[in-house]
Motif scaffolding. Structure first.
Motif, PDB file in Angstrom:
ATOM      1  N   PRO A   1      -5.468  -2.229  -6.058  1.00  0.00           N
ATOM      2  CA  PRO A   1      -5.130  -1.023  -5.292  1.00  0.00           C
ATOM      3  C   PRO A   1      -6.219  -0.595  -4.316  1.00  0.00           C
ATOM      4  O   PRO A   1      -5.954   0.153  -3.399  1.00  0.00           O
ATOM      5  CB  PRO A   1      -4.902   0.050  -6.354  1.00  0.00           C
ATOM      6  CG  PRO A   1      -5.510  -0.464  -7.589  1.00  0.00           C
ATOM      7  CD  PRO A   1      -5.606  -1.948  -7.482  1.00  0.00           C
ATOM      8  N   ASP A   2      -7.446  -1.038  -4.520  1.00  0.00           N
ATOM      9  CA  ASP A   2      -8.481  -0.693  -3.544  1.00  0.00           C
ATOM     10  C   ASP A   2      -9.305  -1.930  -3.241  1.00  0.00           C
ATOM     11  O   ASP A   2      -9.477  -2.793  -4.091  1.00  0.00           O
ATOM     12  CB  ASP A   2      -9.363   0.432  -4.070  1.00  0.00           C
ATOM     13  CG  ASP A   2     -10.116   0.002  -5.319  1.00  0.00           C
ATOM     14  OD1 ASP A   2      -9.539  -0.814  -6.074  1.00  0.00           O
ATOM     15  OD2 ASP A   2     -11.234   0.457  -5.533  1.00  0.00           O
TER      16      ASP A   2
ATOM     17  N   GLY B   1       5.028   4.814   6.314  1.00  0.00           N
ATOM     18  CA  GLY B   1       3.718   4.178   6.413  1.00  0.00           C
ATOM     19  C   GLY B   1       3.623   2.923   5.560  1.00  0.00           C
ATOM     20  O   GLY B   1       2.539   2.443   5.275  1.00  0.00           O
ATOM     21  N   TYR B   2       4.750   2.375   5.108  1.00  0.00           N
ATOM     22  CA  TYR B   2       4.707   1.157   4.291  1.00  0.00           C
ATOM     23  C   TYR B   2       4.537  -0.086   5.162  1.00  0.00           C
ATOM     24  O   TYR B   2       4.025  -1.101   4.703  1.00  0.00           O
ATOM     25  CB  TYR B   2       5.979   1.017   3.449  1.00  0.00           C
ATOM     26  CG  TYR B   2       6.107   2.071   2.377  1.00  0.00           C
ATOM     27  CD1 TYR B   2       4.976   2.730   1.895  1.00  0.00           C
ATOM     28  CD2 TYR B   2       7.338   2.402   1.830  1.00  0.00           C
ATOM     29  CE1 TYR B   2       5.085   3.698   0.910  1.00  0.00           C
ATOM     30  CE2 TYR B   2       7.453   3.368   0.846  1.00  0.00           C
ATOM     31  CZ  TYR B   2       6.329   4.016   0.393  1.00  0.00           C
ATOM     32  OH  TYR B   2       6.428   4.961  -0.568  1.00  0.00           O
TER      33      TYR B   2
ATOM     34  N   ILE C   1      -0.620  -2.127   2.039  1.00  0.00           N
ATOM     35  CA  ILE C   1      -0.838  -2.094   0.606  1.00  0.00           C
ATOM     36  C   ILE C   1      -1.261  -0.723   0.084  1.00  0.00           C
ATOM     37  O   ILE C   1      -0.794  -0.250  -0.951  1.00  0.00           O
ATOM     38  CB  ILE C   1      -1.877  -3.167   0.241  1.00  0.00           C
ATOM     39  CG1 ILE C   1      -1.137  -4.447  -0.042  1.00  0.00           C
ATOM     40  CG2 ILE C   1      -2.712  -2.770  -0.922  1.00  0.00           C
ATOM     41  CD1 ILE C   1      -1.927  -5.429  -0.784  1.00  0.00           C
ATOM     42  N   ASP C   2      -2.146  -0.064   0.839  1.00  0.00           N
ATOM     43  CA  ASP C   2      -2.653   1.208   0.342  1.00  0.00           C
ATOM     44  C   ASP C   2      -1.540   2.229   0.130  1.00  0.00           C
ATOM     45  O   ASP C   2      -1.536   2.963  -0.849  1.00  0.00           O
ATOM     46  CB  ASP C   2      -3.719   1.769   1.294  1.00  0.00           C
ATOM     47  CG  ASP C   2      -4.969   0.907   1.272  1.00  0.00           C
ATOM     48  OD1 ASP C   2      -5.220   0.282   0.220  1.00  0.00           O
ATOM     49  OD2 ASP C   2      -5.664   0.836   2.293  1.00  0.00           O
ATOM     50  N   SER C   3      -0.589   2.256   1.066  1.00  0.00           N
ATOM     51  CA  SER C   3       0.501   3.228   0.919  1.00  0.00           C
ATOM     52  C   SER C   3       1.430   2.805  -0.207  1.00  0.00           C
ATOM     53  O   SER C   3       1.883   3.626  -1.004  1.00  0.00           O
ATOM     54  CB  SER C   3       1.320   3.346   2.198  1.00  0.00           C
ATOM     55  OG  SER C   3       0.483   3.331   3.302  1.00  0.00           O
ATOM     56  N   VAL C   4       1.723   1.504  -0.267  1.00  0.00           N
ATOM     57  CA  VAL C   4       2.669   1.031  -1.269  1.00  0.00           C
ATOM     58  C   VAL C   4       2.097   1.190  -2.682  1.00  0.00           C
ATOM     59  O   VAL C   4       2.804   1.557  -3.607  1.00  0.00           O
ATOM     60  CB  VAL C   4       3.027  -0.447  -1.002  1.00  0.00           C
ATOM     61  CG1 VAL C   4       3.857  -1.007  -2.138  1.00  0.00           C
ATOM     62  CG2 VAL C   4       3.770  -0.571   0.311  1.00  0.00           C
TER      63      VAL C   4
ATOM     64  N   ASP D   1       1.639   9.968  -4.933  1.00  0.00           N
ATOM     65  CA  ASP D   1       2.636   9.935  -3.873  1.00  0.00           C
ATOM     66  C   ASP D   1       3.665  11.056  -3.947  1.00  0.00           C
ATOM     67  O   ASP D   1       4.747  10.953  -3.416  1.00  0.00           O
ATOM     68  CB  ASP D   1       3.303   8.563  -3.780  1.00  0.00           C
ATOM     69  CG  ASP D   1       4.078   8.217  -5.035  1.00  0.00           C
ATOM     70  OD1 ASP D   1       4.592   7.112  -5.117  1.00  0.00           O
ATOM     71  OD2 ASP D   1       4.166   9.063  -5.921  1.00  0.00           O
ATOM     72  N   ALA D   2       3.289  12.151  -4.608  1.00  0.00           N
ATOM     73  CA  ALA D   2       4.180  13.308  -4.580  1.00  0.00           C
ATOM     74  C   ALA D   2       4.467  13.682  -3.127  1.00  0.00           C
ATOM     75  O   ALA D   2       5.603  13.984  -2.760  1.00  0.00           O
ATOM     76  CB  ALA D   2       3.540  14.479  -5.308  1.00  0.00           C
TER      77      ALA D   2
END
Lengths: 176, 656
Positions: A92-93, A133-134, A151-154, A161-162
């Motif tokens: 994720p990062d 933003g995906y 990737i960061d958004s997904v 992601d509320a």
């Protein structure tokens, strides 16, 4: 000497290299630097009351790793998994300090070399994924159009992601 | 810088060993000691520290097998002390003459300084408190002297001048005590504690720097240094004649001494993430091993040699798992000693007289638990001093010794550690508790409560028995916070009290947060895990014991008690139509959490198992009703249910 080291570093980071995979009729790609491994489809333990696109958790060598369905994440219809389906374990990062996340895709196809010149901003294209933003860029490679997944958004977690959900509703139905 | 530190460390170990009697001609330590002396001489030679080299060689000569005189112990002691003084001096000369110490900053070997100083500081506090109780304890004085001495050396190497100076002056004061020129007084102990506090701050800052944070090493110790100077100039406060010469007591407690000298023990600092990874992998190894061991194909071979090898593999795996798990464990004593320090200050402030008794400091617990116990314990010790103990005059009136006693004890009890905090004070006043609880609306006026129910009221939020707010106990934090903290650790608190005789709190906490005894249950195709300590009973309901209230809520009648039934599908938020079993065909697992009980209706109880708790990761965030995951015996993941989520549901759960 320096040059070699530099190239190696670039190789390690996988600059320009992308893993392409299919999802429905589309072809997506993510930078290989963010991919930890690809594992075959396996039984996933569902987590009650988790977000709808979270399929559950698996045991990845002693670590409990959450798995999400990319189809559901991108708002596509649920699909029974075929033999080709697999779990792409992603980071994720970029710093690799957080635990990895499994992402279920319909099937991986190949590793592509995509040059910046082959990429194109999608702002002009419009559409749901771009709104969320995906997908911000597309690439044309070997006559195919490949959507470059942000990737960061997904991978932004159910925690974060509320806001994104709010946006999705806004984008989707125009509800306040 | 490294080499100097190494040499000092080596000498420190040598001295510890010598004073613990390791140089005894018939002891086994003598040869090792000689080796160390030679090693010290070699390393001194490499650094061209001729005086040190010479002294180390003389020490080695004294330790020759044939060189045993009558008075070997005093000779050795004199020699090591001279050796240390010389090494000290020469290293300091090297530091000033040679390159100045590198500026503080990341990359400095702060880690060594922090690690070593911490051990000595914790030792210092312990020994000072011991010394306060028994001012004649020359062993404590020597240990203190050496600890300050070592910190001085470490500080010099690390280049923090103020810390070095503070340690240096404190060491000098202690040296006077050691040689009988100065008596142990409470002001001396206060001063030494103040020095230790300052050094503690320096170490904490150094630790932060080592972690890459931008903080300054504290250099402002003006007032402290003034006090130290004044103390040195001040009268020796008439040396206590009873300070015995040191060599009079050898033997004593050699084990304890060897420990304090740091000799022979070594440790490495390990990233906890790596430890966790090791534990994860070992867990996987255990699963893989059991899969191999139970593999039908291998069993079919029926080969004794294979069977023997598999057993061996099993034993090693189990041993490995035990070792891996033990890496996260630390003795509770460290936290107890911190309490001893707090206790001392509290007693002074409150004008009471009391002693603190520690027991079971060796009991080992998961590091996280030990750390998280510190605050609740501190609060309870505070309460005991502040509210529990009476004033000396009142105690005497009650026919008790003026000096109160507080006990802090840990013991192992069937997979748990029980920590007892008790005092011999006035005890809890039940009438007052009940009155207060009624005033605050915590209980109804006409409520009939048993004595233990009354005592439990002190754990209710918003309850505090102290009628005045004092500087010590302060305001706002009550026993409810203690209870909550302990429950977070999956522990329980219990209180017992007898008027006039005292109060005892019992904290029951698990040995580790990583492993729980679990009950595995099955619901539809999935297995779920319930922490066993929350399970009260498991039963197969008979038709007549299930009732429906208001046409929808099911309740079970268990031995005349009404317990609400919660079906798994309801809890999991699944749709309830279709395949749901009738409650009569399910198994009821009665669970208790907080003070609520509920009967969870599951399809099947699979069995009892020890599981390692794993987080589902920060990515998932908090999922309601889910406490985490665990890898089951077959390698799949089971979801651990969060019982607070179960019993806390609106409309479910009755008071237990």
């Amino acid at each position: 000497m320096d040059e070699i080291a530099h190239t190696m570093r670039q190789d390690l980071q996988g600059a320009g290299k992308y893993l392409a995979f299919g999802l429905g009729k589309e072809e997506f790609a993510v930078p290989v630097g963010r991919i930890r491994e690809i594992i075959p489809w396996q039984e996933i333990t569902p987590v009650p009351q988790a977000a709808s696109y979270v399929l559950g958790v698996i045991n990845l060598r002693g670590k409990v790793v959450p798995v999400m369905d990319l189809r559901l994440r991108l708002g596509m219809a649920f699909h029974e998994k075929s033999d080709r389906a697999c779990i792409v374990v992603m980071q994720p990062d970029p710093k690799q300090s957080r635990s990895p996340i499994g992402v279920v895709v319909d099937g991986v196809s190949e590793v592509l070399q995509i040059q910046p010149a082959e990429m194109e901003e999608t702002a002009t294209l419009g559409g749901g994924w771009m709104h969320l933003g995906y997908v911000n860029q597309i690439a044309k490679s070997k006559g195919k159009v490949i959507l470059l997944l942000e990737i960061d958004s997904v991978l932004a977690g159910p925690m974060e992601d509320a806001d994104a959900v709010g946006t999705m509703e806004l984008a989707g139905a125009g509800v306040e | 810088m490294q080499r100097e530190a190494q040499l000092l460390r080596l000498l420190d170990a040598v001295i510890g060993d010598v004073f613990s009697g390791a140089g005894s001609p018939d002891g086994e330590g003598r040869r090792a000691l000689r080796q160390q002396a030679i090693q010290a001489a070699e390393s001194a030679r490499e650094m061209s520290m001729t005086g040190t080299e010479e002294a180390a060689r003389q020490l080695a000569a004294l330790l020759e097998p044939e060189a045993v005189g009558e008075d070997w112990q005093p000779q050795l002691e004199a020699q090591v002390e001279q050796l240390q003084a010389l090494a000290e001096q020469e290293i300091e000369m090297r530091m000033t003459a040679g390159a100045p110490p590198p500026p503080a900053g990341p990359g400095m070997p702060w880690a060594d300084f922090v690690f070593e100083s911490r051990e000595h500081l914790s030792q210092i506090e312990q020994e000072l408190l011991r010394l306060e109780n028994s001012p004649d304890d020359s062993e404590a004085v020597h240990a203190l002297f050496r600890s300050f001495h070592t910190i001085k050396g470490l500080a010099a190497i690390a280049g923090t001048e103020t810390a070095r100076e503070v340690a240096h002056h404190t060491e000098n004061l202690l040296d006077e005590v050691r040689s009988g020129k100065r008596a142990v007084s409470s002001s001396l102990i206060d001063l030494a504690l103040a020095s230790a506090d300052f050094l503690g701050e320096v170490v904490a800052a150094a630790d932060q720097i080592d972690q890459g944070e931008a903080v300054e090493i504290p250099e402002d110790a003006g007032a402290l240094l003034d006090s130290l100077h004044a103390a040195m100039q001040g009268p020796g406060e008439a040396a206590s004649p009873s300070m015995p010469a040191r060599s009079a007591r050898t033997g004593g407690q050699p084990a304890a001494r060897a420990n304090s000298g740091g000799g022979g023990r070594s440790a490495v600092k390990v990233d906890t993430a790596k430890l966790d990874q090791l534990v994860d992998l070992v867990g996987e190894l255990v699963i893989a091993q059991s899969l191999v061991q139970l593999d039908p194909a291998l069993l079919a071979l029926n080969d004794p040699k294979t069977a023997k090898n598999l057993n061996q593999l099993g034993r090693i795996t189990t041993e490995l798992q035990k070792t891996a798990m033990s890496l996260r464990v630390v003795p509770v004593g460290q936290t107890f000693r911190r309490m001893a320090r707090v206790f001392r200050d509290l007693v002074k402030e409150s004008n009471k007289q009391a002693t603190l008794e520690l027991a079971g400091e060796d009991a080992e617990l998961d590091r996280t638990i030990v750390e998280q116990l510190a605050d609740p314990l501190m609060h309870m010790v505070r309460n005991a001093v502040d509210h529990g103990l009476e004033k000396p005059a009142d105690r005497e009136k009650a026919g008790k010794p003026a000096e109160g006693k507080i006990r802090l004890a840990a013991s192992h009890q069937s997979g748990h550690v029980v920590i007892e905090v008790s005092d011999d004070g006035r005890g809890l006043d039940q009438d007052r508790i009940l009155r207060k609880a009624m005033e605050r609306g915590l209980v109804k006026e006409q409520a009939q409560l048993s004595p233990s129910e009354i005592l439990d009221l002190i754990f209710e939020p918003g309850f505090s028995t102290s009628e005045q707010v004092t500087a010590i106990s302060g305001r706002g934090v009550g026993m409810d916070v203690v209870k909550r903290e302990i429950e977070k650790l999956r522990g329980r608190v219990e209180v017992r009290s007898e008027p006039g005789k005292g109060t005892t709190f019992l904290l029951r906490v698990p040995l580790t947060l990583a492993i729980i005894d679990a009950l595995v249950v099955k619901h539809r195709a999935n297995r779920f895990i319930l922490p066993l300590f929350t399970v009260r009973e498991i039963l197969k309901p008979r038709g007549q014991s299930i009732h429906t209230v208001e046409g929808r809520h099911e309740v079970a009648l268990l031995r005349d008690r009404v317990v609400p039934v919660l079906r798994m599908e309801t809890f999991l938020g699944e749709n309830e139509t279709g395949t749901a079993r009738k409650t009569e065909d399910s198994v009821l697992v009665v669970v208790e959490s907080g003070s609520k009980r509920v009967a969870l209706a599951v399809d099947e109880v699979v069995g009892k198992q020890e599981v390692v708790i794993k987080s589902l990761g920060e990515w998932m965030g908090r999922v309601r009703g889910v406490a985490g995951g665990a890898i089951l015996g077959d390698g799949s993941v089971g979801i651990i249910l969060d019982l607070d989520g179960v019993t806390g549901r609106e409309g479910y759960g009755v008071a237990a």
